[in-house]
Design a protein around this motif. Structure first.
Motif, short mmCIF file in Angstrom:
data_model
loop_
_atom_site.label_atom_id
_atom_site.label_comp_id
_atom_site.label_asym_id
_atom_site.label_seq_id
_atom_site.Cartn_x
_atom_site.Cartn_y
_atom_site.Cartn_z
N ASN A 423 0.87 -1.17 0.00
CA ASN A 423 0.00 0.00 0.00
C ASN A 423 0.91 1.22 0.00
OD1 ASN A 423 0.75 0.48 2.79
ND2 ASN A 423 -0.75 -1.11 3.36
N ARG A 424 0.33 2.38 0.22
CA ARG A 424 1.14 3.59 0.16
C ARG A 424 2.24 3.62 1.22
NH1 ARG A 424 -2.39 9.05 -0.97
NH2 ARG A 424 -3.10 8.54 -3.09
N LYS A 425 2.03 2.90 2.31
CA LYS A 425 2.96 3.00 3.44
C LYS A 425 3.94 1.84 3.52
CE LYS A 425 -0.32 5.60 6.31
NZ LYS A 425 -1.01 5.68 7.64
N ILE A 426 3.71 0.77 2.79
CA ILE A 426 4.55 -0.43 2.92
C ILE A 426 4.99 -0.91 1.54
CG2 ILE A 426 4.69 -2.80 3.75
CD1 ILE A 426 2.57 -2.15 5.80
N THR A 427 6.29 -1.11 1.38
CA THR A 427 6.86 -1.68 0.16
C THR A 427 7.80 -2.81 0.56
OG1 THR A 427 6.76 0.43 -1.00
CG2 THR A 427 8.23 -1.23 -1.90
N VAL A 428 7.69 -3.94 -0.14
CA VAL A 428 8.48 -5.13 0.17
C VAL A 428 9.33 -5.49 -1.05
CG1 VAL A 428 8.42 -7.55 0.84
CG2 VAL A 428 6.71 -5.96 1.74
N ARG A 429 10.59 -5.83 -0.80
CA ARG A 429 11.49 -6.31 -1.85
C ARG A 429 12.19 -7.57 -1.35
NH1 ARG A 429 15.36 -1.86 -3.50
NH2 ARG A 429 13.37 -1.01 -4.27
N GLY A 430 12.04 -8.67 -2.06
CA GLY A 430 12.66 -9.92 -1.65
C GLY A 430 13.14 -10.71 -2.84
N GLY A 431 14.22 -11.49 -2.64
CA GLY A 431 14.75 -12.24 -3.76
C GLY A 431 15.76 -13.29 -3.35
N ILE A 432 16.31 -13.94 -4.38
CA ILE A 432 17.30 -14.99 -4.21
C ILE A 432 18.43 -14.77 -5.20
CG2 ILE A 432 16.07 -16.53 -5.78
CD1 ILE A 432 17.13 -18.87 -4.11
N GLU A 433 19.64 -15.10 -4.78
CA GLU A 433 20.81 -14.99 -5.65
C GLU A 433 21.66 -16.24 -5.44
OE1 GLU A 433 24.46 -11.85 -6.64
OE2 GLU A 433 22.92 -11.37 -5.14
N ALA A 434 21.95 -16.95 -6.53
CA ALA A 434 22.75 -18.16 -6.47
C ALA A 434 23.96 -18.02 -7.38
CB ALA A 434 21.92 -19.38 -6.88
N GLN A 435 25.13 -18.39 -6.87
CA GLN A 435 26.38 -18.28 -7.63
C GLN A 435 27.11 -19.61 -7.63
OE1 GLN A 435 28.85 -15.06 -6.25
NE2 GLN A 435 27.17 -13.59 -6.18
N GLN A 436 27.59 -19.98 -8.80
CA GLN A 436 28.49 -21.12 -8.96
C GLN A 436 29.89 -20.56 -9.20
OE1 GLN A 436 28.08 -24.35 -8.65
NE2 GLN A 436 29.99 -25.15 -9.52
N LEU A 437 30.78 -20.73 -8.23
CA LEU A 437 32.12 -20.15 -8.29
C LEU A 437 33.12 -21.20 -8.79
CD1 LEU A 437 32.03 -18.54 -4.73
CD2 LEU A 437 31.36 -17.47 -6.86
N PHE A 438 34.10 -20.75 -9.53
CA PHE A 438 35.15 -21.67 -9.98
C PHE A 438 36.48 -20.93 -10.07
CE2 PHE A 438 32.93 -19.92 -13.65
CZ PHE A 438 33.96 -19.45 -14.46
N TYR A 439 37.56 -21.66 -9.93
CA TYR A 439 38.88 -21.06 -10.03
C TYR A 439 39.89 -22.13 -10.42
CZ TYR A 439 41.44 -22.95 -6.06
OH TYR A 439 42.12 -23.78 -5.22
N ASP A 440 41.02 -21.68 -10.97
CA ASP A 440 42.09 -22.57 -11.40
C ASP A 440 43.40 -21.80 -11.26
OD1 ASP A 440 43.86 -24.29 -12.59
OD2 ASP A 440 42.67 -24.64 -14.39
#
Length: 777
Positions: A423-440
């Motif tokens: 509503n005018r007084k409430i704002t919601v932001r939600g999410g997910i972040e997934a990372q596949q990391l690699f190194y050599d």
């Protein structure tokens, strides 16, 4: 010298040219809801302080078009029923490129109650509507206009409170509130990316030579220095939240730049005429050939980069955006064959070649899910590579392999979040972040003395980092806003899961004054190779936990009139679970760079940073601006030996003064700009030199039992930028002379002298002039 004389002659001819016709330009853009990103049809857009009146209303898609806007700087007022009126100030109108604006309006929450909301310049407001503490928005024009910035966001932000440059004048590494440069995170279009710098991480992890970002693609962006909202994770000290702009839907526009440091070309506009889809790209190539005689280096240096964005709006399935950035670097150094001149290993009897690459590619999709919310989903891949070979001449002048580094790292990233106005007084932001990391990592070298060239480190592995978050903004009372969130972060190597609360409270005393209080718990993983350090047959660092920090910020904002803004913040940071070497003074809080690092670590370290930040800014108006900032702080750490000490980045003080003036001639057809900056920073700390041990080891050896008890001299750096813009029919030209380090301040370091068998204190620093000419059409 001949280059500068010829350029000066051409510049003089340009000044002498005249154009009699009165010139105008088109300004277009879109007006949207700040929270939902929904277009606002029927919004009014007018050019302020001009007669006859120039104005229009947005169409059903929130778009507007203003024709016949005179050249020069102008303010635009945007209003919409039920929303706060906004003034977009000091927009530079030139003949070479149309201005395309994205204007976000905030819905009125408490109409007829409490604080009166009036139309005002809002340059002190961040783009992220969930952030209230320790955040600053910078514009693409500021990266070009501020002296010493060199069009580089990392150099630009060193004028902001709490930020100090480290690693030398020629390095863009920054320390935020006493933290190491590696604790800063870069984001592009909401996705975490590697350090986007040329020659990144060679001498300082988190630093480099010059940004890959081009001002031709940058859009307004946020920079955060503490207690940031829950959507930002895996960062201990600060976040660059960078955005790319999109191409002009109305026409194709191009630019070409020629300078003594290289060439640059860009183009953007509709992919096909009268189409909605746009493209925008920039390519830069530099050899630095003309600058090498005055640079404190030898050999050859060259780099190139490409950045682009494609925007595909649709009628029913949302908007798609494809973006990318990448750079390649090369530096070579030849050994001196006259052994009588040998003093320093690297500079005198070493052949070296460095090849680096960094890049990121992503696609984003955003769609309105209802009249009050939108969903944005992104998929990206990013990575970097460092290849370094070093051969040394022996007494017979034969090249012997000494060191070979091949380091690759990267990540796949998926991110999706929903932004919903309840509503005018409430704002919601939600999410997910997934990372596949690699190194050599493959490192070969000579361990010491006459031992043979051999494989020293061979590591290759992957890991996963998963993050979820929710942030909610509550308009509690007129002038009182609460932003609260929670972030969860899981790392696969040690299977650690952290919950990180974030909260910020903003109270507007009146339309001119406000207070804010922010708190956040933050954590960050180390470079992936740290976890796979191998000691005999074991991996002692695989159970290493993330370093963590409590951030607490209290701030005050005061507007003085319509053009001045005063801000003060006090901050305190408590760091814990910091990786350290047991029974040693070493701490990752002081880490700079070491590809050969192979020590076991434990989470027994701590740290604390606290200080005061002040700034007074006069926004650009009536042809001039200024910015005064000061930071006074202390930074301490506790290593594996349990002793509290001053940290490497405890520089104590940082102060800046910027001033700029513009002169508009011939009804805005010619514009002269003068911009200056002076910076004063405390010297970086270092450990005492052990001369006898250095002689035995034939390399600089520090006294690690008394770390960082010494300090380099305070550094004063003066920068100057001079510009001359000429507007012609359908194109404009810009001459720019950026003079970095006008006082020739010296960077200080140490090197072992093989001739004297002593450690020398090295001081290097030069005046760096960069002259360029650009045409926009």
């Amino acid at each position: 010298m001949r280059v500068y004389l010829a350029a000066s002659f051409i510049l003089l001819l340009s000044i002498c040219e005249t154009v009699e016709a009165f010139q105008t330009q088109t300004v277009s853009g879109v007006v949207i809801d700040q929270v939902t990103k929904e277009p606002l049809p029927g919004a009014n857009v007018i050019l302020m302080n001009y007669r006859p009146l120039i104005g229009t209303s947005t169409d059903k898609d929130g778009k507007f078009l203003l024709k016949n806007v005179p050249l020069g700087r102008h303010d635009f007022q945007v209003s919409y029923l039920g929303f706060e009126t906004k003034i977009v100030s000091e927009i530079l109108i030139t003949s070479g490129r149309e201005q395309v604006l994205t204007i976000e309006l905030k819905e009125k929450v408490f109409e007829g109650e409490g604080i009166e909301v009036v139309a005002a310049i809002q340059k002190d407001k961040p783009l992220n509507d969930m952030a209230y503490s320790s955040v600053k928005t910078f514009t693409v024009e500021e990266t070009q206009r501020y002296a010493g910035g060199l069009d580089d966001p990392a150099r630009l932000v060193t004028v902001f409170p709490g930020v100090t440059s480290t690693g030398g004048v020629q390095n863009n590494a920054i320390s935020i509130r006493g933290n190491a440069p590696k604790s800063v995170q870069w984001r592009l279009e909401g996705i975490e990316i590697p350090n986007p710098s040329h020659f990144a991480g060679l001498s300082v992890a988190g630093g480099g030579g010059l940004s890959l970002f081009s001002s031709q693609l940058l859009s307004d962006s946020d920079f955060m220095t503490g207690a940031f909202p829950a959507e930002y994770g895996n960062a201990l000290s600060g976040v660059f939240d960078i955005n790319f702009r999109t191409g002009n839907q109305n026409k194709r526009e191009h630019a070409f730049q020629l300078g003594i440091n290289g060439i640059e070309a860009s183009s953007g506009g509709p992919i096909k005429k009268r189409g909605l889809s746009t493209y925008l790209f920039n390519y830069r190539f530099s050899t630095l050939t003309l600058l090498l005689p005055i640079l404190p280096t030898e050999g050859t240096i060259q780099y190139q980069d490409l950045s682009f964005t494609f925007n595909f709006p649709t009628r029913g399935i949302g908007r798609f955006k494809v973006w990318g950035i990448g750079g390649l670097d090369k530096q070579t150094l030849d050994a001196k064959t006259d052994s009588t001149k040998w003093e320093y290993a690297y500079w005198d009897f070493t052949d070296s070649e460095i090849n680096l690459g960094v890049g990121a590619l992503g696609i984003a999709h955003s769609i309105l899910v209802n009249s009050n919310g939108y969903l944005k989903t992104s998929l990206a891949i990013s990575g970097n590579q460092t290849k370094y070979t070093e051969d040394r001449l022996n007494e017979d002048l034969s090249l012997i392999p000494h060191l070979n580094i091949n380091n690759e790292s990267g990540r796949w990233a998926f991110k999706s979040y929903l932004n919903q106005k309840v509503n005018r007084k409430i704002t919601v932001r939600g999410g997910i972040e997934a990372q596949q990391l690699f190194y050599d990592l493959n490192l070969r070298g000579r361990p010491s003395g006459d031992r043979p060239f051999q494989e020293l480190i061979r590591r290759e592995d992957t890991a996963q980092l998963i993050q979820v978050y929710n942030q909610t903004r509550f308009e509690l009372l007129p002038g009182l806003t609460l932003s609260a969130g929670l972030r969860g972060q899981w790392f696969s190597i040690n299977e650690e899961f952290n919950l990180e609360p974030r909260v910020s409270l903003n109270m507007e005393v009146n339309s001119k004054s406000s207070f804010h209080l922010g708190y956040g718990l933050h954590s960050q993983i180390e470079q992936l190779g740290i976890y796979y350090v191998k000691a005999q047959s074991a991996f002692p660092n695989q159970n290493l936990e993330m370093a963590k920090a409590h951030h607490l910020v209290l701030g005050w904002n005061q507007s003085i009139g319509t053009q001045h803004h005063l801000k003060a913040e006090v901050f305190a940071q408590k760091l814990f679970d910091v990786p350290v070497i047991a029974d040693s003074s070493f701490s990752m809080l002081n880490f700079v760079q070491d590809f050969t690092f192979s020590d076991a670590l434990v989470n027994e370290g701590k740290g604390e940073n606290y200080g005061l930040e002040l700034s007074l800014e006069r926004f650009l108006n009536k042809g001039y601006y200024y910015l005064l900032t000061g930071t006074f702080y202390s930074s301490r750490y506790k290593g594996g030996d349990g002793i509290w000490r001053k940290g490497r980045f405890d520089q104590r003080i940082a102060a800046n003064a910027l001033f700029g003036k513009e002169y508009f001639l011939k009804e805005g057809r010619n514009v002269i700009g003068i911009n200056s900056r002076i910076s004063v920073t405390g010297g970086e700390r270092y450990s005492p030199i052990l001369q006898n041990e250095s002689k035995i080891n034939e390399e600089v050896t520090f006294d690690e039992k008394n770390p960082f008890t010494e300090q380099f001299d305070m550094q004063i750096v003066l920068d100057l930028t001079l510009t001359f813009r000429t507007n012609r029919k359908d194109y404009s030209t810009l001459w720019s002379l950026q003079i970095k380090n006008l006082l020739a301040a010296k960077d200080q370091s140490f090197d072992y002298n093989f001739r004297t068998e002593q450690v020398d204190r090295i001081e290097e620093g030069t005046i760096l002039p960069i002259l360029s000419w650009k045409v926009e059409f």
